[in-house]
Motif scaffolding. Sequence first.
Motif, mmCIF file in Angstrom:
data_model
loop_
_atom_site.group_PDB
_atom_site.id
_atom_site.type_symbol
_atom_site.label_atom_id
_atom_site.label_comp_id
_atom_site.label_asym_id
_atom_site.label_seq_id
_atom_site.Cartn_x
_atom_site.Cartn_y
_atom_site.Cartn_z
ATOM 1 N N MET A 87 39.530 -42.001 -59.812
ATOM 2 C CA MET A 87 39.766 -40.446 -59.404
ATOM 3 C C MET A 87 38.680 -40.188 -58.219
ATOM 4 S SD MET A 87 42.281 -39.274 -60.676
ATOM 5 C CE MET A 87 42.505 -37.509 -60.540
ATOM 6 N N ALA A 88 37.485 -40.462 -58.071
ATOM 7 C CA ALA A 88 36.417 -40.116 -57.268
ATOM 8 C C ALA A 88 36.796 -40.762 -55.921
ATOM 9 C CB ALA A 88 35.245 -40.747 -57.550
ATOM 10 N N ARG A 89 37.299 -42.193 -55.963
ATOM 11 C CA ARG A 89 37.628 -42.905 -54.746
ATOM 12 C C ARG A 89 39.085 -42.183 -54.060
ATOM 13 N NH1 ARG A 89 38.836 -48.104 -56.424
ATOM 14 N NH2 ARG A 89 40.838 -47.713 -56.246
ATOM 15 N N GLU A 90 39.905 -41.928 -54.914
ATOM 16 C CA GLU A 90 41.151 -41.133 -54.436
ATOM 17 C C GLU A 90 40.786 -39.768 -53.839
ATOM 18 O OE1 GLU A 90 45.440 -40.407 -53.955
ATOM 19 O OE2 GLU A 90 44.102 -42.025 -54.716
ATOM 20 N N ARG A 91 39.843 -39.105 -54.457
ATOM 21 C CA ARG A 91 39.441 -37.630 -54.022
ATOM 22 C C ARG A 91 38.664 -37.876 -52.517
ATOM 23 N NH1 ARG A 91 39.146 -33.491 -57.012
ATOM 24 N NH2 ARG A 91 39.117 -34.639 -59.138
ATOM 25 N N ALA A 92 38.028 -39.266 -52.404
ATOM 26 C CA ALA A 92 37.066 -39.291 -51.269
ATOM 27 C C ALA A 92 38.308 -40.003 -50.027
ATOM 28 C CB ALA A 92 36.162 -40.737 -51.427
ATOM 29 N N THR A 93 39.429 -40.516 -50.419
ATOM 30 C CA THR A 93 40.317 -41.148 -49.632
ATOM 31 C C THR A 93 41.167 -39.947 -48.981
ATOM 32 O OG1 THR A 93 40.588 -43.029 -50.524
ATOM 33 C CG2 THR A 93 42.337 -42.705 -49.115
ATOM 34 N N VAL A 94 41.346 -39.036 -49.722
ATOM 35 C CA VAL A 94 42.260 -37.719 -49.173
ATOM 36 C C VAL A 94 41.274 -37.034 -48.446
ATOM 37 C CG1 VAL A 94 43.194 -35.597 -50.001
ATOM 38 C CG2 VAL A 94 43.824 -37.573 -51.233
ATOM 39 N N ALA A 95 39.925 -36.958 -48.613
ATOM 40 C CA ALA A 95 39.108 -36.063 -48.001
ATOM 41 C C ALA A 95 38.868 -36.780 -46.733
ATOM 42 C CB ALA A 95 37.854 -35.837 -48.716
ATOM 43 N N ALA A 96 38.770 -37.979 -46.563
ATOM 44 C CA ALA A 96 38.615 -38.581 -45.344
ATOM 45 C C ALA A 96 39.804 -38.641 -44.438
ATOM 46 C CB ALA A 96 38.242 -40.244 -45.635
ATOM 47 N N MET A 97 40.787 -38.677 -45.037
ATOM 48 C CA MET A 97 42.179 -38.335 -44.239
ATOM 49 C C MET A 97 42.436 -37.147 -43.600
ATOM 50 S SD MET A 97 45.235 -40.489 -46.261
ATOM 51 C CE MET A 97 45.511 -42.166 -45.606
ATOM 52 N N LEU A 106 45.863 -51.669 -52.326
ATOM 53 C CA LEU A 106 45.737 -52.235 -53.550
ATOM 54 C C LEU A 106 46.334 -51.385 -54.342
ATOM 55 C CD1 LEU A 106 42.830 -54.430 -53.048
ATOM 56 C CD2 LEU A 106 44.852 -55.233 -52.854
ATOM 57 N N ASP A 107 45.821 -50.298 -54.564
ATOM 58 C CA ASP A 107 46.271 -49.369 -55.406
ATOM 59 C C ASP A 107 47.766 -49.056 -55.373
ATOM 60 O OD1 ASP A 107 43.708 -49.062 -56.597
ATOM 61 O OD2 ASP A 107 43.356 -47.040 -55.595
ATOM 62 N N GLY A 108 48.099 -48.990 -54.050
ATOM 63 C CA GLY A 108 49.870 -48.804 -54.031
ATOM 64 C C GLY A 108 50.592 -49.899 -54.665
ATOM 65 N N ARG A 109 50.145 -50.886 -54.417
ATOM 66 C CA ARG A 109 50.747 -52.273 -55.126
ATOM 67 C C ARG A 109 50.850 -52.416 -56.634
ATOM 68 N NH1 ARG A 109 51.563 -56.523 -51.346
ATOM 69 N NH2 ARG A 109 51.795 -57.646 -53.196
ATOM 70 N N LEU A 137 37.962 -47.825 -48.145
ATOM 71 C CA LEU A 137 38.956 -46.941 -48.723
ATOM 72 C C LEU A 137 40.330 -47.234 -48.559
ATOM 73 C CD1 LEU A 137 37.254 -43.268 -48.113
ATOM 74 C CD2 LEU A 137 37.430 -44.473 -50.260
ATOM 75 N N THR A 138 40.671 -47.752 -47.314
ATOM 76 C CA THR A 138 41.881 -48.263 -46.796
ATOM 77 C C THR A 138 42.249 -49.419 -47.613
ATOM 78 O OG1 THR A 138 41.402 -47.377 -44.575
ATOM 79 C CG2 THR A 138 43.341 -48.832 -44.955
ATOM 80 N N PRO A 156 47.130 -45.031 -40.219
ATOM 81 C CA PRO A 156 46.914 -45.939 -39.374
ATOM 82 C C PRO A 156 45.294 -46.180 -38.903
ATOM 83 C CG PRO A 156 48.990 -44.850 -38.546
ATOM 84 C CD PRO A 156 48.194 -44.189 -39.754
ATOM 85 N N ARG A 157 44.833 -44.936 -38.680
ATOM 86 C CA ARG A 157 43.331 -44.915 -38.305
ATOM 87 C C ARG A 157 42.482 -45.129 -39.221
ATOM 88 N NH1 ARG A 157 46.860 -41.750 -35.856
ATOM 89 N NH2 ARG A 157 47.047 -41.429 -33.547
ATOM 90 N N MET A 158 42.522 -45.024 -40.612
ATOM 91 C CA MET A 158 41.986 -45.333 -41.585
ATOM 92 C C MET A 158 41.072 -46.479 -41.720
ATOM 93 S SD MET A 158 41.010 -42.359 -43.385
ATOM 94 C CE MET A 158 40.622 -43.026 -45.164
#
Length: 121
Positions: free
Chosen positions: A1-11, A93-96, A87-88, A78-80
């Motif tokens: 969850m922490a990584r998901e939160r970081a990914t959304v925040a970065a986007m 990998l999570d999406g698979r 994170l990208t 695409p910029r991530m």
Amino acid sequence: MARERATVAAMIRLACSARHGSRGELCDKCQELQDFADFRLDRCPFQEKKPTCANCLVHCYNPTMRERIREVMRFAGPRMLWRHPYLTVCHLLDGRQEPPELPRRKKGTPSRPRAGRPSGE
């Protein structure tokens, strides 16, 4: 969850910086989106087994916020890879992974309110 939160925040930060010219702080609309995303992640029924939003069985964003986060992801995705490669790759990998089954409520447990904004707003 922490990584998901970081990914959304970065986007959101990436999109806000490019589209609204913000530096450091998010603009009001992007901060509202960030707060909403955090609120929904806190209440995700899957928690640590959460799939990516595109593969999730539960669409917990209201239609307006869902469209806004889609626009952010469409722009920032695409910029991530250049700005946040770790994170990208983790997100890809999570999406698979196969989405887990939706947790069942125990009998007698009241249902949760519908997805949306936090009460009092």
